[in-house]
Design a protein around this motif. Structure first.
Motif: not given
Length: 547
Positions: A105-108, A401-403, A420-423, A432-434
């Protein structure tokens, strides 16, 4: 059948994500005068945490920066890649970057100059199975190790726009699609980097089951079992106090054997929850086993001499204990027996009579893995700490939202790779909250000098406080924008050409302590443009997060 259901679920998820990303299609708009763009209708709340508080202090049009207008005109490919099935294995042209982590979803943006990477884009545009798709992966160096290493997890990127220049180079805008595991990589005869990748299967968002907690039903229809437990307790008490029970062990004979006071206590305890339990569902075999084990535990405790002695010595206003034999004296025996029966029954029924849930796990355990609860919490924290872009539209889409948060959160490069590596959606959201709770100091990676604080963040792009930009030499930098920074030294003149933020000139800035290039200072070239200046700090030069 099971495999069929799994494939159908993945197909529905893929279609869902694709529809969401298609709504965010990249488009360029005409701007008459970028230098004088004031954006009077700019929402002050879009400045983010620590940004200017009023429109008079901020009038830069943040949507311009997200368009990457410095690349010039680019043509839309009008191609939308079909999402690949989880577990699919394929070969793709590979792009690797130091200091860049791409998320779905991000732009590069890319400025492709080297001939082998130009050939890689050409291959991607013409390949049949997955056209217009490349693989993007991070490269890094371990501390005290000069060798470059490739990360194990990357993201496929779809070529959305591109333009071929006269010198043979390419200006390209790509968009992240799906995570993958890198199985192996090589360079072909034309020196084009390739990788064998395997698409990662993404989980569907989980929600707490409706009946997981909040009512007294998991152990149901327990009135008779609860009564049997109380009978067992009373019989054990009678046995320990020297009394016998010769009548048949029935509810009527049990109550007839009690005094008037004992009978009232018994009825008040057993009657408090009888009406509720008669409405419950039939007890399951698991419920039976639970009650059997509970009864066995009660009997074991009552047979234990120490437990029995402690029970008999329970303090009461009318209880008198004989320290020599551990039994009630004659004058206090009746009141002692009544009080022991009352308290024992109440203790065994504590959870039931107080209306506490009898679910297998407490409610907070379920909420730790409820993707929608975590999405709401992460979204609320994002609005409080960062502010922009607004994520309300993604609260019901925890996967996206997570991504989204992972791609915008202003943290170090290595921490973003970790995200990125979290499944699993719940695990990524919880991390992310942490991070949102803990990020405070922004330090130089080399010397740990404090450069800024979380409250110094400033959102200069509609995509958020952190974004990727490419310079004329083809180097991609992810920077976080700040309205204030310390411990930095300027190097060289201010330059307006190829500015990532139209209307601002850029000046290289280094860490004043160790000399590492930390980023750039951007200064307004027009007197009416606000903010007058801000900083862009490279995420690759930021130390791990500390409070």
């Amino acid at each position: 059948m099971e495999d069929g259901r799994i494939l159908e679920r993945e197909r529905l998820q893929i279609e869902h994500i694709q529809q969401q990303l298609d709504h965010e299609e990249l488009q360029f708009e005409e701007v008459d005068d970028l230098q004088d763009s004031s954006g009077d209708d700019q929402d002050p709340t879009a400045l983010g945490y620590g940004g200017a508080g009023t429109s008079s202090e901020f009038n830069f049009n943040t949507s311009i920066a997200s368009l990457h207008t410095y690349l010039g005109e680019v043509e839309d490919t009008h191609n939308r890649t079909v999402f690949l099935d989880g577990g699919a294995i394929l070969n793709l042209p590979l792009f690797y970057f130091e200091g860049v982590v791409l998320f779905p979803g991000a732009t590069l943006p890319l400025r492709v100059i080297q001939s082998n990477f130009v050939a890689a884009i050409e291959r991607a545009l013409s390949q049949v199975d997955v056209p217009y798709t490349i693989g993007v992966i991070r490269i890094y160096r371990e501390p005290r190790d000069l060798r470059m290493k490739l990360a194990t997890v990357g993201t496929t990127a779809e070529v959305r726009q591109y333009r071929r220049l006269e010198d043979g180079s390419l200006n390209v805008v790509t968009r992240g699609q799906q995570r993958f595991c890198l199985r192996r990589h090589w360079i072909d005869v034309e020196r084009v980097p390739y990788g064998e990748i395997q698409i990662i299967k993404e989980d569907l968002p989980l929600r707490t089951p409706r009946d997981a907690f909040g009512r007294l039903a998991p152990l149901s229809n327990l009135s008779s079992r609860r009564l049997a437990s109380k009978k067992s307790i009373a019989l054990m008490l009678r046995s320990k106090t020297g009394e016998t029970e010769s009548e048949e062990n029935s509810d009527e004979s049990f109550q007839n054997g009690l005094s008037l006071t004992e009978r009232r206590i018994h009825q008040s305890v057993t009657g408090s929850s009888y009406e509720h339990d008669t409405m419950d569902e039939p007890a399951s075999s698991d419920d039976d086993r639970f009650m059997y084990e509970s009864d066995q535990e009660i009997r074991s405790n009552l047979n234990d001499s120490d437990s029995m002695k402690a029970l008999l010595s329970y303090p009461g206003k009318q209880t008198e204990m004989d320290s020599r034999n551990g039994n009630c004296s004659t004058s206090g025996k009746q009141s002692c027996k009544v009080e022991m029966l009352s308290n024992c029954c109440k203790n065994t029924d504590a959870y039931l009579s107080r209306g506490i849930s009898r679910a297998f796990w407490p409610h907070w355990v379920y909420r730790m893995f409820d993707s929608y609860c975590l999405a709401q919490r992460a979204g609320d924290m994002w609005k409080q700490i960062v502010g922009a872009p607004n994520v309300d539209g993604l609260l019901k889409k925890p996967d996206l939202l997570s991504f989204h948060i992972a791609s915008k959160i202003p943290v170090s490069e290595s921490t973003r790779q970790e995200l990125l590596e979290i499944d699993g959606i719940p695990y990524r959201l919880r991390r992310e909250i942490e991070l949102l709770e803990s990020i405070n100091l922004i330090r130089c990676k080399n010397c740990l000098t404090i450069i800024a604080r979380r409250s110094d963040m400033l959102v200069m792009s509609s995509e958020g406080p952190l974004g990727a930009y490419v310079n004329p030499g083809g180097y991609v930098h992810e920077i976080m924008t700040l309205f204030k920074a310390n411990g930095l030294a300027l190097q060289g003149p201010a330059i307006t050409r190829y500015s990532w933020f139209p209307g601002y000139a850029w000046t290289i800035t280094n860490c004043a302590t160790c000399g590492t290039q930390m980023g750039w200072l951007f200064t307004a070239t027009k007197s009416k443009l606000k903010p007058r200046s801000f900083w862009g700090i490279r995420s690759s030069q930021v130390a791990e997060e500390t409070r």
